[in-house]
Design an enzyme around this catalytic site. Structure first.
Site, PDB file in Angstrom:
ATOM      1  N   ASP A   1      -1.164  -1.152   5.719  1.00 41.88           N
ATOM      2  CA  ASP A   1      -1.096  -0.614   7.074  1.00 41.88           C
ATOM      3  C   ASP A   1      -2.022  -1.381   8.018  1.00 41.88           C
ATOM      4  O   ASP A   1      -3.044  -1.901   7.594  1.00 41.88           O
ATOM      5  CB  ASP A   1      -1.534   0.856   7.077  1.00 41.88           C
ATOM      6  CG  ASP A   1      -0.474   1.754   6.460  1.00 41.88           C
ATOM      7  OD1 ASP A   1       0.669   1.276   6.288  1.00 41.88           O
ATOM      8  OD2 ASP A   1      -0.797   2.910   6.141  1.00 41.88           O
TER       9      ASP A   1
ATOM     10  N   ASP B   1      -4.246  -0.450   9.973  1.00 41.70           N
ATOM     11  CA  ASP B   1      -5.333   0.415  10.447  1.00 41.70           C
ATOM     12  C   ASP B   1      -6.563   0.183   9.567  1.00 41.70           C
ATOM     13  O   ASP B   1      -6.561  -0.693   8.700  1.00 41.70           O
ATOM     14  CB  ASP B   1      -4.899   1.889  10.435  1.00 41.70           C
ATOM     15  CG  ASP B   1      -4.544   2.370   9.027  1.00 41.70           C
ATOM     16  OD1 ASP B   1      -4.692   1.575   8.065  1.00 41.70           O
ATOM     17  OD2 ASP B   1      -4.115   3.526   8.890  1.00 41.70           O
TER      18      ASP B   1
ATOM     19  N   GLU C   1       0.841  -1.198   0.000  1.00 43.01           N
ATOM     20  CA  GLU C   1       0.000   0.000   0.000  1.00 43.01           C
ATOM     21  C   GLU C   1       0.882   1.257   0.000  1.00 43.01           C
ATOM     22  O   GLU C   1       1.660   1.477   0.919  1.00 43.01           O
ATOM     23  CB  GLU C   1      -0.890  -0.025   1.250  1.00 43.01           C
ATOM     24  CG  GLU C   1      -1.616   1.272   1.525  1.00 43.01           C
ATOM     25  CD  GLU C   1      -2.322   1.295   2.887  1.00 43.01           C
ATOM     26  OE1 GLU C   1      -2.314   0.262   3.598  1.00 43.01           O
ATOM     27  OE2 GLU C   1      -2.876   2.343   3.231  1.00 43.01           O
TER      28      GLU C   1
ATOM     29  N   ASP D   1      -7.968   1.936   7.171  1.00 43.79           N
ATOM     30  CA  ASP D   1      -7.747   2.119   5.738  1.00 43.79           C
ATOM     31  C   ASP D   1      -6.985   0.948   5.131  1.00 43.79           C
ATOM     32  O   ASP D   1      -7.282   0.489   4.040  1.00 43.79           O
ATOM     33  CB  ASP D   1      -6.955   3.410   5.480  1.00 43.79           C
ATOM     34  CG  ASP D   1      -7.885   4.607   5.383  1.00 43.79           C
ATOM     35  OD1 ASP D   1      -9.110   4.381   5.239  1.00 43.79           O
ATOM     36  OD2 ASP D   1      -7.391   5.750   5.449  1.00 43.79           O
TER      37      ASP D   1
END
Ligand code: 0RA
Length: 662
Positions: A524, A526, A446, A528
């Site tokens: 990541d 998280d 990402e 997102d």
């Protein structure tokens, strides 16, 4: 995804019916011993991992389902006990307990201790247990450290216990009862299975499926390992009155329907029960699920062929007659009739022949005609009786044909471009030097910045890195030709070296060209990041499912915390690990223990990323598998659909199952 399953050699069984037409103790014939099962468990239950462990439960439940199909059992209960032993109870007639003349043993003991004994002696009801693994309860017994069977019938309660398949005592009467039924409790042998903890979500998915496939049977599950806010054990009940009609409604719950009600048929053709249910929705996916004797036939087969043939012929005939196709400049293809179609086909076949790589493809030729006739008749009537819906369906078919035409052009563009630039690897790809795909890995990362760090941190001999910019296209909502116009998706295709539509079979992927056998999604840790992982997985699931089925797709798990004091530092993936690390590191006093919460890959330097997430020696990867194709499809449509509430509920409920494999 199913692992290679070995077919068990058929052994002749002698069937004898009693005068009253029911099977008695004498009708079960002794066949072979159970030592073989313990010696080669994988041959009998597929594998000895998570799947095999759960398979034991299915095997026992299948016996109760058989009793339900015979018309004698309405309720089946599954209990997961605190020690991960399982109890399955039913209210059927109870396993026969009489003494069998030849063996001079109770029929119950024979069923429990002899391979195949419980199997074939009730052919009139299409023994489910004659199916894929179909090895019977004696296998479960052989692979359990302890089994206790309780049978209620003829006014009595009978009991016998076993260890590793061997009876601990003769069948005994332990009480009286005016009820009938069977209860099986087993504790899997943890010297045989590599996993010992049952997963509620996996068992639940199978019981739900069984409830839809066998309408009128009530299946309960109780998890005694966990309580809810009201201090009750976690439990669920699955019951379907409408059968497959409700199954397709469940599968399409998160999609927009084109027709108000499922198109449904239940009939018997040439002595073969056929049940089919279908819905059209606004999506672009074909979503067919087929079953033979309650077994999911992932690879399809003759029942699916019969369905496709009837669908294409009947709709084509209707469309031609209606004149709706007259303006079309190109031919309608078989695929066009199945875009936006969700259908479940279930047949019961007395002696199924399973073929294919994973033995999940039905081979019996006579089934083609049976399903074709049943579906053809029903669909012809439906179209005559529902002119409005018929129009909507044909309009959708025309739309699909038009889109297919556009998609083919777009696909050809991608291929031609690839050829022009001489193999044309994407500019953003940092390739590895090793050429053997079996030894190569690619990280889909990402963002360009984390991509940069990964490029520095990797071992360039065998690890490639392809950075992806931001959120990739949501393929669940896009038409196919849009997909081939998307930069990131084009990059993934060209980097991997595989493509659809280069084969004779336009739908197949040329998987033999795959350039990396491990494809690792690295995002990541998280919200997102999870979203991007899901988008990429959705793309693989819809357009390159073979990669998941063949075990090529993995998810990287970067650590959540760095705990450090001076030079001493530990990474932690869970809060528990973090707290333990704080305790350990902080043994001379807790001051100066620093805890860093990683939110993104970008917060690590190349060395840290290598150490925690990229280095095969120390990283934790999650392998992506497909347990049940029907459920996977429903979940992807839900995760990528418009409704927020079901998505949030799903995430809250399932976060705890996100498990690290290797
Ligand atoms: C053979 C014959 C009969 C019942 C069963 C098997 C049976 C097996 C299982 C396994 C789990 N639950 C079960 N319930 C029934 C019928 C014997 C008769 O005629 O009563």
């Amino acid at each position: 995804m199913t692992e290679k399953a070995s077919q068990i050699e058929e052994v002749d069984t002698t069937k004898q019916k009693g005068d009253n037409g029911e099977y008695s103790a004498d009708s079960i014939t002794v066949l072979e011993g159970l030592e073989a099962v313990r010696l080669r468990p994988a041959m009998y239950i597929g594998d000895t991992g998570l799947r095999g462990l759960h398979h034991l439960v299915y095997e026992v439940v299948d016996n109760s389902i058989d009793e339900a199909l015979a018309g004698y059992c309405k309720n089946i209960n599954v209990f997961i006990h605190t020690d991960n032993s399982i109890t399955v109870t039913d209210d059927g007639r109870g396993i026969p307990t009489g003494i069998m003349k030849k063996e001079n043993k109770s029929a119950l003991e024979i069923v429990m201790t002899v391979l195949h004994a419980g199997g074939k002696f009730n052919k009139d009801t299409y023994k489910v247990s004659g199916g894929l693994h179909g090895v019977g309860v004696s296998c479960v017994n052989a692979l359990s450290i302890h089994v206790k069977t309780i049978v209620q019938r003829e006014g009595k309660i009978f009991c016998q216990e076993y260890s590793k398949g061997k009876p601990l005592y003769d069948v005994k009467v332990i009480g009286e009862s005016d009820k009938t039924g069977t209860s099986q409790t087993f504790l899997p042998d943890n010297t045989i299975f590599t996993e010992s903890v049952y997963r509620y979500d996996i068992l639940t998915a199978r019981l739900r499926e069984l409830a839809y496939l066998n309408k009128g049977v009530r299946l309960n599950i109780t998890d005694e390992r966990e309580k809810n806010e009201k201090e009750e054990f976690i439990s669920d009940t699955f019951y379907s009155e409408g059968g497959l009609r409700e199954f397709v409604e469940y599968l399409d719950a998160n999609r927009e329907r084109l027709i108000p009600e499922p198109i449904y048929v239940e009939s018997e053709k040439y002595g073969m029960p056929v049940e089919v249910s279908m819905l059209y929705n606004t999506s672009f996916n074909e979503n067919l699920h087929s079953y033979v004797n309650n077994i999911n036939t992932h690879e399809g087969g003759t029942h699916l062929a019969g369905f496709r043939r009837a669908l294409t012929r009947t709709l084509k005939t209707y469309a031609d007659k209606s004149g709706m196709l007259s303006k079309l400049k190109f031919e309608i293809d078989g695929d066009d009739f199945r875009e936006g179609l969700t259908a479940v086909i279930s047949v019961k076949v007395a002696e199924p022949q399973f073929e294919g790589q994973t033995k999940t493809k039905l081979g019996n030729k006579e089934v083609i005609g049976a399903v074709d006739t049943a579906v053809g008749e029903m669909l012809t009537n439906y179209l005559e009786e529902h002119p409005k819906e018929a129009r909507i369906i044909i309009d959708k078919v025309i739309l699909a044909a038009t889109a297919r035409f556009a998609a083919r052009k777009a696909r050809e563009m991608v291929q031609r471009k690839g050829a022009l630039t001489g193999g044309g690897l994407p500019g953003k790809l940092a390739d590895c030097s090793e050429k053997d795909p079996g030894a190569c890995e690619i990280f889909l990362v990402e963002g360009d910045s984390a991509g940069g760090t990964a490029k520095q941190g990797r071992n360039r001999a065998f690890q490639a890195v392809l950075p992806l910019r931001g959120k990739i296209l949501n393929v669940e909502k896009a038409m196919e030709h849009k997909i081939y116009e998307n930069e990131e998706i084009k990059n993934i295709y060209t980097a991997l070296g595989v493509f659809k539509g280069t084969q004779e079979d336009q739908k197949a992927l040329n998987i033999e060209k795959l350039r990396y056998h491990k494809i690792i999604i690295m995002c990541d840790a998280d919200v997102d990041g999870s979203h991007i992982t899901t988008l990429i997985l959705t793309f693989f699931f819809r357009y390159m499912k073979e990669l998941i089925e063949n075990g090529h797709i993995y998810i990287a798990t970067p650590p959540l915390y760095l705990v450090k004091k001076g030079k001493d530092q530990r990474y932690a993936w869970t809060e528990e690990e973090r707290d333990n690390a704080i305790k350990e590191i902080g043994k001379n006093g807790k001051d100066n223990v620093g805890v860093q919460r990683y939110k993104g890959l970008g917060e690590m330097n190349a060395e840290q990323l290598w150490e925690t997430t990229i280095n095969p020696e120390s990283r934790k990867l999650r392998k992506v598998t497909i347990e049940s194709a029907a459920e996977a499809d429903r979940i992807f449509s839900m995760l990528m659909g418009d409704d927020v509430l079901p998505r949030r509920e799903f995430i809250e409920k399932n976060a705890r199952y996100a498990k690290i494999d290797a």
